[in-house]
Design a protein around this motif. Structure first.
Motif, short mmCIF file in Angstrom:
data_model
loop_
_atom_site.label_atom_id
_atom_site.label_comp_id
_atom_site.label_asym_id
_atom_site.label_seq_id
_atom_site.Cartn_x
_atom_site.Cartn_y
_atom_site.Cartn_z
N PRO A 23 0.82 -1.22 0.00
CA PRO A 23 0.00 0.00 0.00
C PRO A 23 0.85 1.26 0.00
O PRO A 23 0.39 2.30 -0.45
N MET A 24 2.09 1.15 0.48
CA MET A 24 2.95 2.32 0.56
C MET A 24 3.88 2.40 -0.65
O MET A 24 4.80 3.21 -0.68
N ARG A 25 3.65 1.53 -1.62
CA ARG A 25 4.43 1.49 -2.86
C ARG A 25 5.94 1.47 -2.58
O ARG A 25 6.71 2.25 -3.16
N ILE A 26 6.35 0.58 -1.71
CA ILE A 26 7.77 0.45 -1.38
C ILE A 26 8.42 -0.46 -2.43
O ILE A 26 7.93 -1.56 -2.67
N PRO A 27 9.49 0.00 -3.06
CA PRO A 27 10.12 -0.82 -4.11
C PRO A 27 10.97 -1.93 -3.50
O PRO A 27 12.19 -1.90 -3.53
N LEU A 28 10.30 -2.93 -2.96
CA LEU A 28 11.00 -4.01 -2.24
C LEU A 28 12.00 -4.75 -3.14
O LEU A 28 13.15 -4.96 -2.73
N PRO A 29 11.62 -5.14 -4.38
CA PRO A 29 12.60 -5.86 -5.20
C PRO A 29 13.86 -5.03 -5.46
O PRO A 29 14.97 -5.56 -5.40
#
Ligand code: SF4
Lengths: 235, 484
Positions: free
Chosen positions: B375-381
């Protein structure tokens, strides 16, 4: 060095904050502006539909709802509820003047005590600050007339809410609370506890099986009263 | 708690062989993603709200020092106390001191990942104070002395039989032959046991989903109502929260709340969303007399401005776990610390060091599902790749992997040689993989010991591309797509 100086010092050097004024103003302006973000259109309805949406959403999350045309009907509605669920005829009500002055003794044989909940009250009755149609949420604000423990300790919680106090969205309720704080000469403050309550307590912690009544009430019954005299109504 | 992240590979092997865990994960893999998708689909504004939630947290992080000060001022003005703690040890000591000053014997707790992070339970016990977890899942794993296996569903790895056995061992005052087959019976028993504890506790310790600077308020989100009994009944309420939990206004908190539950459980909103500000007011009939906030850094300030800065937007909803093919295969315990899944794989190395958590950033297929649901659009990859790059530079990781990467890099820089080698390999594999799948492949035993590998059909993408034949689409269309 204190933890405070350490944390703030590190943040300031990381954020490269030589002079604080510019962004300080930006941050403070943002806080004071109470700018509204995107508000779902779902709750933006005229009163009758708004109340209908509130009811629909509350029932979806296992609350039960009755609509009353007079505040004076509350004691009978509570008596009906107790009978329907075979509950003892004894309740703990919020020490709210309107609630206390109802014709409990004349209209019903319910034993009525008022005050905070102690852990041995099976049923409580309290008055909500308002409701939010968007998700069928009731809003409770703590105060001398509305102790918070009544919302959580009993197994059955009955809440009275005025139809006029059912807003389309949460933001409208924040505005009411801000207006109340301003009127009381305490701008920028909130009551000790504000609860948004959406349905009865639940858990899915055992094998992802949904069970109601985890720690809070197992049943939540909402009495929507038309024409109840309360605080400012939201248009 | 002590991390066992270094043991990731063994942990994962054990997890794959754990039947109740695999059953639970199979259920989770269907239920959570489906409910999230339905909730998102029902709210036309959902994607817009995600953008705004991201922007709110970005703004906060850029001004975190100012918002923390503004927040502190409001807490103090409402009669509360703020304790700034740079390290986990500072936070533990601070909480102990508050409990001792209150003469506390028991402390009820509602679920807090930060309290797991600083391992406050063991510390309080060592000092003669009994901490009692009250979230049903947390209560179960506390009795079993296990860490949470999911950030919002801590006991998800257990079967109801395992819970029943745990209760029989713990609640020895109850009849030994009582029926505990049904989840309802287990819940009733826990409710009864915990009700006594709620009413007797001297201190209530909660986490905070958010801290609101405008009013000095902490937000608590639960479905059970345990955080409410925890903050309302004892004489002292202590909030433990990390510094990045700040949001500016009630409106900003509201925006984030609109995406939190939908992403976490697929509910429109959790049952109880609670806003606590200071201690009880003079004419209130209930509520705590003292209110303390313990603000924890524990590595967050190091992340500010780093490659992992954006991780500080995380609101711990668990969506990235629920959608991660690795998490859904091995569950949370394999990650070896309090966090798990993609958010854990990014966060844990930040908090306990890259050496001790070196396997975690590699426990990802980089499929991108986590980022698409966050939901927080965190670029995890992207951040997982950053950890891999750092490991490569720091020469962490097996010789074999490093050698293979070197070889691949050499090839990749020489397109002609690369294509020739690939076409040879593909042709060979196409020959041998007659039945369409391999049971074993040299150097790839790690893959093929658990599953078959699809055999290539005998041609590389590039050569198909040049021939203008890729699936149903014309080569021209593909060419145009690639050029765009
Ligand atoms: S990284 Fe995103 S999806 Fe994962 S827990 Fe945090 S907020 Fe939720």
């Amino acid at each position: 060095m204190s933890g405070r100086d350490q944390i703030l010092g590190k943040l300031r050097s990381k954020l490269g904050r030589a002079s604080t004024t510019v962004s300080e103003n930006a941050a403070l302006n943002h806080m004071q502006a109470h700018q509204k973000n995107l508000i779902p259109a779902r709750g933006d309805l005229p009163k009758a539909q708004r109340v209908a949406l509130f009811k629909q959403e509350a029932e979806k999350v296992n609350a039960t709802v009755s609509e009353l045309s007079h505040f004076g009907d509350v004691p009978n509605a509570v008596a009906d509820y107790l009978r329907q669920h075979q509950l003892p005829a004894a309740i703990k009500i919020a020490p709210h003047p309107g609630l206390k002055n109802l014709r409990w003794a004349e209209d019903t044989s319910i034993e009525v005590l008022d005050g905070r909940a102690n852990g041995d009250d099976p049923v409580s009755v309290s008055v909500a600050l308002g409701g939010v149609a968007e998700t069928g949420t009731i809003v409770m604000a703590s105060g001398p007339d509305t102790p918070t423990s009544l919302n959580f300790l009993p197994l059955d919680h009955i809440v009275v809410v005025s139809a006029d106090d059912i807003a389309g969205n949460y933001e409208a309720v924040w505005e009411r609370l801000r207006a109340q704080a301003d009127a009381a000469g305490r701008p920028g403050t909130l009551p000790r506890t504000v609860n948004w309550i959406t349905g009865p307590s639940r858990t899915a912690d055992i094998e992802q099986t949904l069970l109601l009544g985890a720690h809070g009430p197992q049943r939540l019954h909402i009495l929507i009263v038309d024409g109840l005299e309360t605080t400012a109504a939201d248009a | 708690m002590d991390a066992t992240s270094l043991n990731f590979k063994n942990n994962a092997r054990g997890a794959i062989a754990d039947d109740p865990l695999q059953k639970a994960l199979a259920k989770l893999a269907v239920g959570f993603p489906l409910k999230r998708a339905q909730a998102a689909a029902r709210l036309p504004e959902f994607e817009g709200l995600r953008d705004q939630a991201r922007d709110i947290k970005n703004h906060v992080l850029e001004n975190l020092d100012l918002y923390l000060e503004a927040y502190e001022e409001k807490v103090i003005a409402s009669g509360g106390h703020v304790h700034w703690c740079a390290t986990a040890a500072d936070a533990r000591e601070t909480i102990l001191k508050i409990c001792q000053d209150a003469g506390a014997k028991t402390v009820t707790k509602s679920k807090s990942m930060i309290s797991e992070e600083i391992a406050v339970n063991g510390f309080l016990e060592d000092n003669g104070i009994e901490p009692i977890e009250t979230d049903l899942g947390e209560y179960i794993i506390q009795l079993r002395k296990e860490p949470p296996s999911h950030i919002i569903a801590p006991a998800i790895h257990l079967s109801k039989e395992q819970v029943a056995e745990t209760f029989r061992n713990a609640h020895i005052d109850l009849a030994a032959n009582r029926p505990l087959e049904e989840p309802r019976a287990l819940l009733e028993e826990a409710r009864g046991k915990l009700r006594e504890k709620f009413l007797r506790a001297d201190v209530g310790l909660t986490g905070a989903n958010m801290l609101i600077a405008e009013t000095g308020t902490n937000v608590l989100v639960t479905n059970e109502g345990n955080a409410d009994l925890t903050n309302n009944l004892p004489r002292v309420h202590v909030v433990i929260a990390s510094i990045e939990k700040i949001v500016p206004t009630l409106e900003d908190a509201t925006t984030i709340l609109r995406v939190l539950a939908r992403s976490a459980t697929g509910q429109e909103i959790s049952v109880y969303t609670t806003f606590c500000t200071g201690p009880r007011r003079p004419d209130d009939l209930d509520g705590p007399e003292e209110y303390h906030v313990v603000l924890l850094d524990n590595g967050r300030t190091d992340m500010i401005g780093s490659e992992f800065h954006e991780m500080l937007r995380c609101i711990r909803c668990g969506a990235c776990l629920n959608h991660c093919p690795i998490y859904k295969s091995i569950g949370g315990h394999a990650y070896g610390w309090v966090y798990s899944g993609p958010m854990g794989a990014v966060l844990i190395p930040n908090l306990i060091g890259m050496e001790d958590a070196q396997h975690l950033p590699n426990a990802s297929t980089l499929c991108g599902k986590c980022e698409s649901v966050c939901p927080m659009r965190i670029p995890l990859p992207k951040m997982l790749r950053k950890w891999r790059e750092r490991q490569y530079r720091a020469e962490i990781g097996s010789k074999q992997v490093r050698w293979a990467l070197h070889a691949w890099a050499w090839l990749a820089k020489r397109p002609k040689v690369y294509r020739y080698v690939m076409s040879l390999g593909i042709a060979m594999m196409g020959q041998f993989g007659g039945a369409g799948r391999f049971k074993s492949v040299p150097f790839a035993g790690g893959w093929t010991s658990k599953r078959d590998l699809a055999a290539p059909t005998g041609d590389t993408f590039i050569s198909q591309y040049h021939k203008g034949a890729r699936g149903d689409q014309s080569g021209e269309l593909i060419r145009r797509k690639i050029m765009r």
